[in-house]
Design a protein around this motif. Structure first.
Motif, short mmCIF file in Angstrom:
data_model
loop_
_atom_site.label_atom_id
_atom_site.label_comp_id
_atom_site.label_asym_id
_atom_site.label_seq_id
_atom_site.Cartn_x
_atom_site.Cartn_y
_atom_site.Cartn_z
N VAL A 176 0.81 -1.22 0.00
CA VAL A 176 0.00 0.00 0.00
C VAL A 176 0.84 1.27 0.00
N SER A 177 2.15 1.13 -0.08
CA SER A 177 3.01 2.31 -0.05
C SER A 177 3.04 3.00 -1.41
N PRO A 178 2.72 4.29 -1.47
CA PRO A 178 2.81 5.01 -2.75
C PRO A 178 4.23 5.14 -3.26
N CYS A 198 12.30 1.08 -3.80
CA CYS A 198 11.70 2.41 -3.82
C CYS A 198 12.78 3.40 -4.29
N CYS A 199 12.57 4.61 -4.56
CA CYS A 199 11.36 5.30 -4.18
C CYS A 199 10.87 6.07 -5.40
N GLY A 200 9.69 5.77 -5.85
CA GLY A 200 9.11 6.46 -6.97
C GLY A 200 8.38 7.71 -6.53
N PRO A 201 7.92 8.53 -7.46
CA PRO A 201 7.18 9.75 -7.11
C PRO A 201 5.86 9.41 -6.44
N ALA A 202 5.44 10.24 -5.49
CA ALA A 202 4.18 10.02 -4.77
C ALA A 202 3.43 11.35 -4.67
N ASP A 203 2.15 11.31 -5.02
CA ASP A 203 1.29 12.48 -4.92
C ASP A 203 1.19 12.91 -3.45
N PRO A 204 1.60 14.14 -3.10
CA PRO A 204 1.61 14.57 -1.69
C PRO A 204 0.22 14.77 -1.09
N THR A 205 -0.83 14.66 -1.91
CA THR A 205 -2.19 14.83 -1.39
C THR A 205 -2.98 13.52 -1.40
N PHE A 206 -2.40 12.44 -1.92
CA PHE A 206 -3.15 11.21 -2.13
C PHE A 206 -3.29 10.41 -0.83
N VAL A 207 -4.53 10.09 -0.46
CA VAL A 207 -4.83 9.26 0.70
C VAL A 207 -5.75 8.13 0.22
N THR A 208 -5.53 6.93 0.71
CA THR A 208 -6.38 5.82 0.31
C THR A 208 -6.60 4.91 1.51
N ASN A 209 -7.37 3.86 1.31
CA ASN A 209 -7.67 2.94 2.40
C ASN A 209 -7.96 1.55 1.86
N TYR A 210 -7.85 0.58 2.76
CA TYR A 210 -8.22 -0.81 2.45
C TYR A 210 -8.81 -1.41 3.73
N SER A 244 -6.78 -0.40 6.96
CA SER A 244 -5.67 0.53 6.80
C SER A 244 -6.12 1.82 6.14
N VAL A 245 -5.53 2.93 6.59
CA VAL A 245 -5.60 4.20 5.87
C VAL A 245 -4.16 4.61 5.58
N VAL A 246 -3.90 4.96 4.32
CA VAL A 246 -2.54 5.19 3.84
C VAL A 246 -2.37 6.64 3.44
N THR A 291 1.22 4.43 7.16
CA THR A 291 -0.07 3.75 7.27
C THR A 291 -0.60 3.79 8.70
N VAL A 292 -1.91 3.92 8.84
CA VAL A 292 -2.62 3.75 10.11
C VAL A 292 -3.44 2.47 10.00
N VAL A 293 -3.39 1.64 11.03
CA VAL A 293 -4.16 0.39 11.01
C VAL A 293 -5.12 0.34 12.19
N LEU A 294 -6.25 -0.30 11.95
CA LEU A 294 -7.24 -0.59 12.99
C LEU A 294 -7.59 -2.06 12.90
N TYR A 295 -7.78 -2.71 14.05
CA TYR A 295 -8.39 -4.04 14.00
C TYR A 295 -9.18 -4.29 15.28
N ALA A 296 -10.38 -4.85 15.07
CA ALA A 296 -11.29 -5.10 16.17
C ALA A 296 -10.73 -6.13 17.13
N HIS A 297 -11.16 -6.06 18.39
CA HIS A 297 -10.69 -7.00 19.40
C HIS A 297 -11.07 -8.44 19.09
N ALA A 298 -12.14 -8.64 18.33
CA ALA A 298 -12.64 -9.98 18.03
C ALA A 298 -13.00 -10.06 16.55
N PRO A 299 -13.10 -11.26 15.99
CA PRO A 299 -13.49 -11.39 14.59
C PRO A 299 -14.80 -10.67 14.28
#
Length: 328
Positions: A176-178, A198-210, A244-246, A291-299
């Protein structure tokens, strides 16, 4: 086992190695929220957070492959393409040197029992030795870029390996790395290896998620089978699936809120960590990059829809990533 390279392959590079789907410590933070009233929610807004949903602009682009690529390497590239297209990132090109370095390392690890006790290290004199660390191995194979990450899995093949890496906490990072723009894959019956440059060019405003907004068939859980191990949920593994939010690698980010809701807008207790979320002495930020990650305590519950909401400022500009996904 996850750690920095013993020696940096190129000045200014940030080389990282990730072992078999494994472990590391993450900031244990949860921001409880409550659903907004109907009078606060506009058309197209998320009823839980009140924010507008932020769909991802998918792409239809494909990375290049060298002419000597094997069928497994082409399959791995297609899997990476599919994932990067889904989250709106530019494709990664496979290059011959990283294909060769990855293949040589998988072959080395499979050549003799005990060759790879630390997965990423090679020992001079052992059968198939091509370099002590992955940066050295990439250079030996002719790679002239900056070796950045190496990820490994236990011989599940190109499709299984990419999907395992993408569904994990730390091994997802290079996918997920730009900034990542080159990679290579090599597999044996016992080991899968993918090296990244790496490291290729990356848009300084681009945000994405999965997952992306509207995605269905999302896995319900993560078993923690990663090295190093992420922070363990209070009741132990498995956790919910990894969200994830990237952010752009060079962006100044401050995360002001992170929330996870079930279909009834009930807050879901979760762990959260990553770029400027909450410091934790047990968490090594370098393995998550931007990247920021979240995961619930349980499935998560099969067949149910969940909402993630992350609010932030990026270079002083407020924004949010708010998206729903449905569990398989």
């Amino acid at each position: 086992m996850l750690g920095p390279l013993p020696s940096t392959p190129r000045p200014g590079s940030r080389a990282r190695e990730l072992a078999t789907l494994g472990v590391l410590a993450l900031a244990l933070a949860s921001t409880a929220g409550c659903g907004k009233g109907d009078d606060e929610v506009g058309p197209g807004d998320d009823p839980c957070s009140g924010n507008p949903f932020t769909p991802t602009a998918a792409r239809d682009e494909h990375g290049a492959a060298p002419p000597d690529s094997t069928p497994d390497q082409l399959t791995a590239l297609a899997e990476v393409d599919a994932f990067r297209n889904l989250v709106g990132l530019a494709p990664i090109d496979f290059v011959a040197a990283l294909n060769h370095a990855s293949q040589a390392h998988s072959d080395y690890c499979a050549a003799a029992p005990g060759n790879c006790p630390n997965w990423h290290d090679e020992v001079p004199g052992n059968p198939g030795f091509t370099g002590a660390d992955f940066g050295t191995r990439a250079q030996a194979a002719g790679y002239t870029g900056s070796a950045s990450f190496e990820v490994m899995a236990s011989g599940v093949g190109p499709v299984g390996a990419v999907r395992m890496w993408v569904d994990s906490v730390y091994h997802r990072t290079p996918f997920v790395s730009p900034a990542i723009h080159e990679a290579g894959y090599g597999g044996s019956t016992a080991f899968d290896t993918m090296d990244f440059g790496c490291c290729g060019p990356a848009d300084p405003t681009f945000v994405t998620n999965y997952p992306v907004h509207g995605q269905t068939g999302v896995t319900s859980s993560f078993g923690g089978n990663e090295g190093p191990e992420p922070p363990v949920p209070p009741s132990g593994w498995p956790s919910g699936s990894i969200v994830s939010v990237v952010f752009p690698p060079s962006g100044a980010v401050s995360v002001t809120k992170h929330e996870l809701y079930d279909a009834a807008c009930n807050p879901v207790d979760h762990l959260a960590g990553g770029k400027d979320v909450a410091p934790d002495p047990g968490f090594v930020q370098g393995f998550l990059g931007s990247t920021v990650v979240l995961y619930a305590h349980a499935p998560l519950a099969p067949g149910q829809t969940y909402t993630a909401n992350v609010e932030y400022t990026l270079d002083g500009v407020a924004g949010n990533r708010t998206f729903q996904f449905t569990v398989q």
